[in-house]
Every structure is written in structure tokens, then in C-alpha cells.
Design a protein around this motif. Structure first.
Motif, PDB file in Angstrom:
ATOM      1  N   THR A   1      36.375  45.761  41.613  1.00 19.34           N
ATOM      2  CA  THR A   1      35.577  44.363  41.892  1.00 19.34           C
ATOM      3  C   THR A   1      36.396  43.628  40.411  1.00 19.34           C
ATOM      4  O   THR A   1      36.097  42.224  40.579  1.00 19.34           O
ATOM      5  CB  THR A   1      34.571  45.358  40.842  1.00 19.34           C
ATOM      6  OG1 THR A   1      34.680  45.573  39.716  1.00 19.34           O
ATOM      7  CG2 THR A   1      33.635  45.604  41.342  1.00 19.34           C
ATOM      8  N   GLY A   2      37.547  44.553  39.865  1.00 16.55           N
ATOM      9  CA  GLY A   2      38.552  43.487  38.837  1.00 16.55           C
ATOM     10  C   GLY A   2      38.776  42.860  39.724  1.00 16.55           C
ATOM     11  O   GLY A   2      39.378  41.414  38.909  1.00 16.55           O
TER      12      GLY A   2
ATOM     13  N   TYR B   1      37.260  39.406  38.789  1.00 16.49           N
ATOM     14  CA  TYR B   1      37.615  38.936  37.591  1.00 16.49           C
ATOM     15  C   TYR B   1      38.578  38.580  37.863  1.00 16.49           C
ATOM     16  O   TYR B   1      38.524  36.966  37.120  1.00 16.49           O
ATOM     17  CB  TYR B   1      37.143  40.117  36.433  1.00 16.49           C
ATOM     18  CG  TYR B   1      35.581  40.421  36.984  1.00 16.49           C
ATOM     19  CD1 TYR B   1      34.450  39.711  36.051  1.00 16.49           C
ATOM     20  CD2 TYR B   1      34.916  40.979  37.343  1.00 16.49           C
ATOM     21  CE1 TYR B   1      33.293  39.500  35.852  1.00 16.49           C
ATOM     22  CE2 TYR B   1      33.269  41.710  37.107  1.00 16.49           C
ATOM     23  CZ  TYR B   1      33.210  40.487  36.510  1.00 16.49           C
ATOM     24  OH  TYR B   1      31.685  41.243  36.858  1.00 16.49           O
TER      25      TYR B   1
ATOM     26  N   ALA C   1      44.582  39.555  33.847  1.00 11.69           N
ATOM     27  CA  ALA C   1      43.895  40.393  33.420  1.00 11.69           C
ATOM     28  C   ALA C   1      43.573  40.167  32.294  1.00 11.69           C
ATOM     29  O   ALA C   1      42.695  40.365  32.000  1.00 11.69           O
ATOM     30  CB  ALA C   1      44.808  42.010  33.370  1.00 11.69           C
TER      31      ALA C   1
ATOM     32  N   ALA D   1      41.175  37.703  32.921  1.00 12.45           N
ATOM     33  CA  ALA D   1      39.860  37.642  33.771  1.00 12.45           C
ATOM     34  C   ALA D   1      38.757  39.328  32.077  1.00 12.45           C
ATOM     35  O   ALA D   1      37.810  38.628  32.899  1.00 12.45           O
ATOM     36  CB  ALA D   1      40.199  39.206  35.094  1.00 12.45           C
ATOM     37  N   SER D   2      39.283  39.351  31.340  1.00  7.29           N
ATOM     38  CA  SER D   2      39.078  39.638  30.261  1.00  7.29           C
ATOM     39  C   SER D   2      38.311  38.742  29.589  1.00  7.29           C
ATOM     40  O   SER D   2      37.180  39.023  29.547  1.00  7.29           O
ATOM     41  CB  SER D   2      39.722  40.665  29.853  1.00  7.29           C
ATOM     42  OG  SER D   2      38.866  41.177  28.067  1.00  7.29           O
TER      43      SER D   2
ATOM     44  N   SER E   1      35.428  37.313  31.561  1.00 11.68           N
ATOM     45  CA  SER E   1      33.886  38.231  32.807  1.00 11.68           C
ATOM     46  C   SER E   1      33.060  38.315  31.309  1.00 11.68           C
ATOM     47  O   SER E   1      32.471  39.369  31.232  1.00 11.68           O
ATOM     48  CB  SER E   1      34.979  39.561  32.408  1.00 11.68           C
ATOM     49  OG  SER E   1      35.348  39.904  31.298  1.00 11.68           O
TER      50      SER E   1
ATOM     51  N   ARG F   1      29.668  36.411  35.585  1.00 13.90           N
ATOM     52  CA  ARG F   1      28.542  38.037  35.741  1.00 13.90           C
ATOM     53  C   ARG F   1      27.566  38.073  36.596  1.00 13.90           C
ATOM     54  O   ARG F   1      28.319  38.718  37.611  1.00 13.90           O
ATOM     55  CB  ARG F   1      28.527  38.834  34.109  1.00 13.90           C
ATOM     56  CG  ARG F   1      30.022  39.255  33.848  1.00 13.90           C
ATOM     57  CD  ARG F   1      29.578  40.423  32.328  1.00 13.90           C
ATOM     58  NE  ARG F   1      29.261  41.495  33.294  1.00 13.90           N
ATOM     59  CZ  ARG F   1      30.699  41.934  33.266  1.00 13.90           C
ATOM     60  NH1 ARG F   1      32.374  41.645  33.112  1.00 13.90           N
ATOM     61  NH2 ARG F   1      31.054  43.211  34.305  1.00 13.90           N
TER      62      ARG F   1
ATOM     63  N   GLY G   1      35.349  49.408  38.563  1.00 12.31           N
ATOM     64  CA  GLY G   1      34.985  48.683  37.550  1.00 12.31           C
ATOM     65  C   GLY G   1      34.538  49.140  36.056  1.00 12.31           C
ATOM     66  O   GLY G   1      34.941  50.073  35.503  1.00 12.31           O
TER      67      GLY G   1
ATOM     68  N   ILE H   1      29.768  49.429  36.661  1.00 13.64           N
ATOM     69  CA  ILE H   1      28.724  49.120  38.063  1.00 13.64           C
ATOM     70  C   ILE H   1      27.712  50.884  38.213  1.00 13.64           C
ATOM     71  O   ILE H   1      26.987  50.173  38.819  1.00 13.64           O
ATOM     72  CB  ILE H   1      30.200  50.125  38.932  1.00 13.64           C
ATOM     73  CG1 ILE H   1      31.462  49.320  39.282  1.00 13.64           C
ATOM     74  CG2 ILE H   1      29.625  50.141  40.284  1.00 13.64           C
ATOM     75  CD1 ILE H   1      30.690  47.704  39.882  1.00 13.64           C
TER      76      ILE H   1
ATOM     77  N   ARG I   1      42.292  44.314  25.202  1.00 16.51           N
ATOM     78  CA  ARG I   1      41.365  44.571  26.798  1.00 16.51           C
ATOM     79  C   ARG I   1      39.869  44.752  26.753  1.00 16.51           C
ATOM     80  O   ARG I   1      38.861  44.929  26.821  1.00 16.51           O
ATOM     81  CB  ARG I   1      42.279  44.377  27.968  1.00 16.51           C
ATOM     82  CG  ARG I   1      41.818  44.286  29.174  1.00 16.51           C
ATOM     83  CD  ARG I   1      42.518  43.395  29.441  1.00 16.51           C
ATOM     84  NE  ARG I   1      43.204  44.560  30.296  1.00 16.51           N
ATOM     85  CZ  ARG I   1      43.536  44.847  32.082  1.00 16.51           C
ATOM     86  NH1 ARG I   1      42.085  44.871  32.633  1.00 16.51           N
ATOM     87  NH2 ARG I   1      44.043  45.408  32.470  1.00 16.51           N
TER      88      ARG I   1
ATOM     89  N   ARG J   1      32.098  43.743  24.414  1.00 17.98           N
ATOM     90  CA  ARG J   1      31.282  42.222  25.175  1.00 17.98           C
ATOM     91  C   ARG J   1      29.494  42.746  24.789  1.00 17.98           C
ATOM     92  O   ARG J   1      29.124  43.522  25.484  1.00 17.98           O
ATOM     93  CB  ARG J   1      31.890  41.282  25.949  1.00 17.98           C
ATOM     94  CG  ARG J   1      31.789  42.522  27.196  1.00 17.98           C
ATOM     95  CD  ARG J   1      32.094  42.111  28.849  1.00 17.98           C
ATOM     96  NE  ARG J   1      32.008  42.882  29.723  1.00 17.98           N
ATOM     97  CZ  ARG J   1      33.323  43.232  30.659  1.00 17.98           C
ATOM     98  NH1 ARG J   1      33.898  43.051  30.762  1.00 17.98           N
ATOM     99  NH2 ARG J   1      32.203  44.284  31.346  1.00 17.98           N
TER     100      ARG J   1
HETATM  101  O1   DC Z   1      40.151  47.211  36.648  1.00 15.73           O
HETATM  102  P1   DC Z   1      40.669  45.748  35.700  1.00 15.73           P
HETATM  103  O2   DC Z   1      42.148  45.982  35.439  1.00 15.73           O
HETATM  104  O3   DC Z   1      41.580  44.198  37.038  1.00 15.73           O
HETATM  105  O4   DC Z   1      40.006  44.261  35.562  1.00 15.73           O
HETATM  106  C1   DC Z   1      40.285  43.524  34.894  1.00 15.73           C
HETATM  107  C2   DC Z   1      39.186  43.015  33.648  1.00 15.73           C
HETATM  108  O5   DC Z   1      38.094  42.192  34.432  1.00 15.73           O
HETATM  109  C3   DC Z   1      38.844  43.817  32.982  1.00 15.73           C
HETATM  110  O6   DC Z   1      39.826  43.897  32.094  1.00 15.73           O
HETATM  111  C4   DC Z   1      37.369  43.334  32.479  1.00 15.73           C
HETATM  112  C5   DC Z   1      36.723  42.363  33.872  1.00 15.73           C
HETATM  113  N1   DC Z   1      35.946  43.263  34.677  1.00 15.73           N
HETATM  114  C6   DC Z   1      34.843  43.695  34.454  1.00 15.73           C
HETATM  115  O7   DC Z   1      34.504  42.747  33.195  1.00 15.73           O
HETATM  116  N2   DC Z   1      33.914  44.267  35.329  1.00 15.73           N
HETATM  117  C7   DC Z   1      33.721  44.733  36.629  1.00 15.73           C
HETATM  118  N3   DC Z   1      33.233  45.189  37.044  1.00 15.73           N
HETATM  119  C8   DC Z   1      35.187  44.621  36.682  1.00 15.73           C
HETATM  120  C9   DC Z   1      36.818  44.386  35.837  1.00 15.73           C
END
Ligand code: DC
Length: 231
Positions: free
Chosen positions: A48-49, A52, A100, A103-104, A107, A113, A138, A141, A189, A196
Motif C-alpha cells: 500500500t506504500g 502513497y 518516500a 508519500a509520507s 499521507s 487517505r 503498510g 492496515i 519519516r 499524524r
Molecule cells: O511503505 P513505504 O515506505 O513505501 O511507504 C511510504 C509512505 O507512505 C510512508 O512513509 C507513509 C505512507 N503510508 C501510509 O501512510 N499508509 C500506508 N498504509 C502505507 C504507506
């Protein structure tokens, strides 16, 4: 009934769970574990990352600066998340540290979300290719996306151990990196993902928590298979 009990006791036979939820911070080993479990049980896997990362990447491609204040990117990130298609998960550049961090940051936006929730739940309930079940890995989850998952795992290790793993991986890929910088990025990160308000990274109450500080991938898989078999 008797047959099921007998087969369950047999070493080579284990019923595949319908849904396995795997959460944890970056570089804790959850991605490798998820792949190995998917192979073992013939289940379909969703990292799931990547969803994001794909949104973060597209926001960066739109030349929108992703600073620390979501108000500058939340609207465009929400729009992108609402229109994300599976092909967006196949593009280059999703595995970079820049993606990354982006994404963080995106997210943390609750609307982003919410926009990604249906895709994840649909995958869990109807895994493609008639997979025997779904594994999602993720941050939320077990707590939010699939709170009723049969198996919930929370995989963790110290920040230093995870930063060393990431540093070695970058070196292996020939990417120039400075360990102190990798550690700093990891800390930032983690802090963002844990602090959050929207679906923070926390272990589900009913999760099996695995410390991988001193475990290699084979051992981690063995411990988890043992847990699943005896659950
Ligand atoms: O798993 P990853 O390192 O690829 O994820 C990248 C970013 O995405 C992570 O720092 C936070 C976000 N993320 C999230 O908030 N919820 C998830 N289920 C998966 C990732």
C-alpha cells in the motif's frame, strides 16, 4: 472435521488465511516478509506504500512543492488520489527516497487517505487473479483498512538497525548515500507517520508484534508461520 484437525497438525499443510495485514515502519522487513508469505500461501500482495508513493510522485511531477504545511498541497494530492489508476503504480521513480518523503507528507492528509481506502479494501475483499487471499502491507492496515483481518502482524526494529539496512541497500544499488543523512530521513519519516492524526502508525491491539533487530528474513518468516499455524 477430523481431517482438518489432522491436516492442521501436519507440518506441510497450513490453511491460507483470507486476509493478512502487515504494518510497521520503513525497512523493518515487512515488505520481504509480505512477499515470502504471499509465495508461501499463494495469496495476492498489495504494497500500500506504493499508492502513497504514486500520489506523492505525481504531486512532485506537477511541480507543487511539498513542504511541511499540507495546505499547499492537500487539494491537488486529494484530486490525484481520487483519480489514481493501477498503471500509476507501475511507473519508474516510486522507490526513491524523494518519493518516500513525498508519500509520507501527502499521507498526513485525511482526504488523501479516504480516497485510497476503497481501492485497498476492494483488493483485500476481491484479490485479483483468484488469489487464495490478500496480504496488504503498510502503516494502518490492521487498524483502519482491514480491522477484521484474520492475521495482523506488526514488524519493527530500532531506527539505527533500519537505517543501516537502508544504507546498505542504497550502496548495493550503487546509489551514493551518507549514513547520517539516511538515519535523519528515517527519523523524520517515522515521526511524521507516528504523530499524524489521520491513521497513525501504531500496532493494532490484536497484532502479533515481531522485533526483527536480530532476525534475518528466513527466521522472521519461520516465526510468523509458526504463529499463524498455532493461532
Ligand atoms: O511503505 P513505504 O515506505 O513505501 O511507504 C511510504 C509512505 O507512505 C510512508 O512513509 C507513509 C505512507 N503510508 C501510509 O501512510 N499508509 C500506508 N498504509 C502505507 C504507506
Amino acid at each position: 472435521m477430523v481431517l482438518v484437525v489432522v491436516l492442521k497438525k501436519c507440518d506441510n499443510f497450513m490453511m491460507a488465511p483470507k486476509i493478512i495485514a502487515i504494518d510497521g515502519p520503513a525497512a523493518a522487513g515487512k515488505g520481504t516478509l509480505a512477499k515470502r508469505l504471499a509465495e508461501h500461501f499463494g495469496m495476492e500482495l498489495l504494497d500500500t506504500g506504493l499508492l502513497y508513493r504514486a500520489v506523492g510522485r505525481k504531486v512532485l511531477d506537477a511541480f507543487v512543492e511539498i513542504g511541511d504545511d499540507p495546505k499547499f498541497f492537500s487539494v491537488i494530492a486529494e484530486k490525484i488520489a481520487q483519480n489514481l489508476i493501477p498503471a500509476d503504480l507501475e511507473v519508474d521513480g516510486l522507490r526513491t527516497d524523494q518519493a518516500a518523503q513525498a508519500a509520507s507528507k501527502i499521507s498526513t492528509v485525511p482526504e488523501v487517505r479516504a480516497a485510497l481506502l476503497d481501492f485497498q479494501r476492494d483488493f483485500a475483499m476481491n484479490p485479483p487473479n483468484r488469489g487464495k487471499g490478500a496480504i496488504l502491507d503498510g502503516r494502518d492496515i490492521g487498524t483502519v483498512v482491514c480491522p477484521d483481518a484474520d492475521i495482523k502482524l506488526f514488524i519493527f526494529a530500532s531506527t539505527e538497525v533500519r537505517a543501516k539496512r537502508r544504507y546498505k541497500e542504497l550502496q548495493y544499488r550503487g546509489v551514493e548515500a551518507i549514513y547520517a543523512r539516511v538515519l535523519e530521513d528515517m527519523e523524520k519519516r517515522d515521526a511524521r507517520d507516528i504523530e499524524r492524526d489521520a491513521s497513525p502508525l501504531i500496532p493494532a491491539k490484536d497484532s502479533f508484534q515481531l522485533d526483527t533487530n536480530n532476525l534475518d528474513a528466513d527466521r522472521a518468516l519461520a516465526v510468523v508461520l509458526d504463529y499463524i499455524q498455532n493461532k
